[in-house]
Design an enzyme around this catalytic site. Structure first.
Site, PDB file in Angstrom:
ATOM      1  N   HIS A   1     -17.079 -16.962   2.863  1.00 49.61           N
ATOM      2  CA  HIS A   1     -17.703 -15.643   3.053  1.00 49.61           C
ATOM      3  C   HIS A   1     -17.092 -14.895   4.235  1.00 49.61           C
ATOM      4  CE1 HIS A   1     -21.007 -17.163   0.418  1.00 49.61           C
ATOM      5  NE2 HIS A   1     -20.728 -18.288   1.052  1.00 49.61           N
TER       6      HIS A   1
ATOM      7  N   SER B   1       3.924   3.637  14.144  1.00 48.29           N
ATOM      8  CA  SER B   1       3.285   4.870  13.701  1.00 48.29           C
ATOM      9  C   SER B   1       4.016   6.053  14.297  1.00 48.29           C
ATOM     10  CB  SER B   1       1.819   4.874  14.148  1.00 48.29           C
ATOM     11  OG  SER B   1       1.346   6.214  14.260  1.00 48.29           O
TER      12      SER B   1
ATOM     13  N   LYS C   1       1.100   1.352  17.973  1.00 50.04           N
ATOM     14  CA  LYS C   1       0.841   0.638  16.723  1.00 50.04           C
ATOM     15  C   LYS C   1       1.891  -0.387  16.342  1.00 50.04           C
ATOM     16  CE  LYS C   1      -1.927   2.033  13.733  1.00 50.04           C
ATOM     17  NZ  LYS C   1      -3.113   1.342  13.260  1.00 50.04           N
TER      18      LYS C   1
ATOM     19  N   GLU D   1       0.732  -5.304   3.535  1.00 48.72           N
ATOM     20  CA  GLU D   1      -0.079  -4.331   2.788  1.00 48.72           C
ATOM     21  C   GLU D   1       0.563  -4.009   1.446  1.00 48.72           C
ATOM     22  OE1 GLU D   1      -1.079  -0.972   5.522  1.00 48.72           O
ATOM     23  OE2 GLU D   1      -0.420  -2.429   7.007  1.00 48.72           O
TER      24      GLU D   1
END
Ligand code: ARG
Length: 460
Positions: free
Chosen positions: A157, A279, A285, A292
């Protein structure tokens, strides 16, 4: 002007829109090697059984080889008017060698031709992807060996459950990818059972062809036993896409974990600059774009599977042009799974686990509560359900004080169960927890090391 390959009964050529919707050359030209290979096998067979002359076969062979050279060198002019790779190659052959080129299509149709070419293409893709899956497994095994002792939190979980090790976690993915590889090779075996070539348009041919000969020349186990099935079925591509989709799904789970792990709030692993992006506005960043994209690409691979299933669903036997829609999804899925596997192997080899952070997290959230309950069962002979309850009370107590279980005093513990003695403190650390889980397949470092050794054996 009517079509040079089938225009005999037509007075006019196709309209612009007819040509635009009909042409597949924009995507099926990539099957040119398979198309030429299939034609070479077909011509050799035609000559062998005496349907064409030896001289014609020699001219066809030389012509096809010259065309292969042209295509390789980027000198081949693909024509949309000629619809697809099959007619482009055949028309060019006739342009080069004349009469003999026009005999190549004897006892053959584009229907068995495309079914054959596509199988050959998918078979190569299967081999390439299976090899990449093995390489990915190798990467997991390397990291597992290196990190058999590196503690990390095991979640259910996504909540702290029990301590595990980074190595054990890596080997979980090795198992998944091994099954993916097996699925791909199982699908390959079924694909390879039947060669469609010689099924012709749909009903076979009156020419005395030798389908066993062409099947063997193309590396199939034998010729397809039913001509209607041979030209009308695409389940080999469905199975390929299903195997791709399952593998992509596994990769996307790891990708999601890498996204979480590289988040500074987790701080579990770091990817090097080479596998991270920045970024354009936020100077601080470090984004895990590769992970992704692996996560995202799983969506389009599954889309390709659903797309093909839906194209074929409800299609009356045998061939219909709908089946030309079988290819782009397959090409796209193969290409993107290739990228995903390569990126995954690269990230797995690259990522640097932060052992300190991981060990901290491994002990957080009362992750050794199960060990405490097990100790009560073993040492005090409490029934497990009672041990669970006592431990639950101790967890609540520790939580109220804002400390770990190991920070509770013996007196505090004895309020919940008077027979608890100081032996309990031996089982409350994450390292003791993982070391104790020596059941087969369990997370103990010695298990992980032994399993990694087994993997190396299996992969060699
Ligand atoms: N380009 C076609 C395809 O990919 C080849 C087969 C065409 N057959 C036909 N009867 N029009 O399916």
């Amino acid at each position: 002007q009517t079509n040079t390959q089938w225009g005999g009964r037509f007075a006019a050529g196709p309209s612009a829109i007819m040509q635009a919707i009909n042409a597949s050359i924009g995507f099926d030209s990539r099957m040119w090697r398979q198309d030429i290979r299939g034609s070479l096998a077909h011509a050799a067979m035609l000559a062998h059984v005496g349907i064409i002359s030896r001289d014609d076969e020699a001219a066809i062979r030389a012509g096809l080889q010259a065309i292969a050279t042209e295509i390789e060198a980027g000198r081949f002019q693909w024509s949309e008017a000629l619809e697809d790779v099959h007619m482009n190659v055949e028309a060019r052959l006739t342009e080069r060698i004349g009469e003999a080129g026009k005999r190549l299509h004897t006892a053959r149709s584009r229907n068995d031709q495309v079914a054959t070419d596509f199988r050959l293409w998918v078979r190569d893709a299967m081999d390439g992807l299976a090899a990449q899956m093995e390489d990915c497994i190798r990467a997991f095994v390397e990291r597992a060996e290196e990190h058999a002792d590196t503690l990390m939190p095991g979640y259910t979980h996504l909540q702290p459950a029990q301590p595990t090790t980074f190595g054990h976690h890596m080997l979980a993915y090795a198992e998944m990818l091994w099954r993916d590889r097996g699925r791909m090779l199982d699908a390959r075996a079924r694909l390879n059972a039947d060669c469609p070539l010689g099924a012709a348009a749909l009903c076979g041919t009156g020419f005395p062809i030798d389908r066993h000969m062409t099947a063997q020349a193309l590396g199939f186990d034998g010729p397809a036993r039913n001509s209607l099935d041979a030209v009308g079925s695409r389940d080999f591509a469905m199975e390929f896409l299903a195997s791709c989709a399952i593998c992509a799904t596994h990769l996307s789970r790891l990708a999601e974990e890498i996204v979480l792990w590289t988040n500074p709030s987790f701080g579990f692993v770091k990817l090097s600059d080479g596998l991270t992006t920045g970024s354009s506005i936020m100077p601080q960043k470090r984004n895990p774009d590769a992970a992704e994209l692996v996560r995202g690409k799983a969506g389009r691979v599954t889309g390709a599977l659903v797309g093909l299933l839906t194209v074929v669903k409800g299609l009356a036997l045998t061939y219909a042009k709908d089946l030309q829609e079988d290819k782009e999804g397959v090409f796209d899925a193969a290409e993107n799974l290739t990228l995903s596997l390569a990126a995954t192997a690269a990230m797995v080899r690259d990522m640097r686990p932060n052992a300190t952070r991981l060990a901290e997290a491994a002990g957080a959230g009362f992750s050794t509560a199960t060990d405490l309950a097990d100790w009560l069962v073993r040492e005090l002979k409490l029934p497990f359900r009672d041990a669970h309850h006592v431990t639950g009370r101790l967890v609540a107590q520790a939580e109220a004080r804002g400390v770990d279980l190991s920070a509770l005093s013996l007196e505090e513990m004895r309020e919940a169960e008077p027979r608890i003695h100081d032996g309990v403190f031996g089982v409350l650390s994450p390292s003791a927890s993982v070391a104790s889980r020596r059941s087969f397949g369990g997370t103990a470092p010695e298990n992980v090391r032994a399993m990694a050794a087994e993997w190396k054996e299996r992969l060699s």
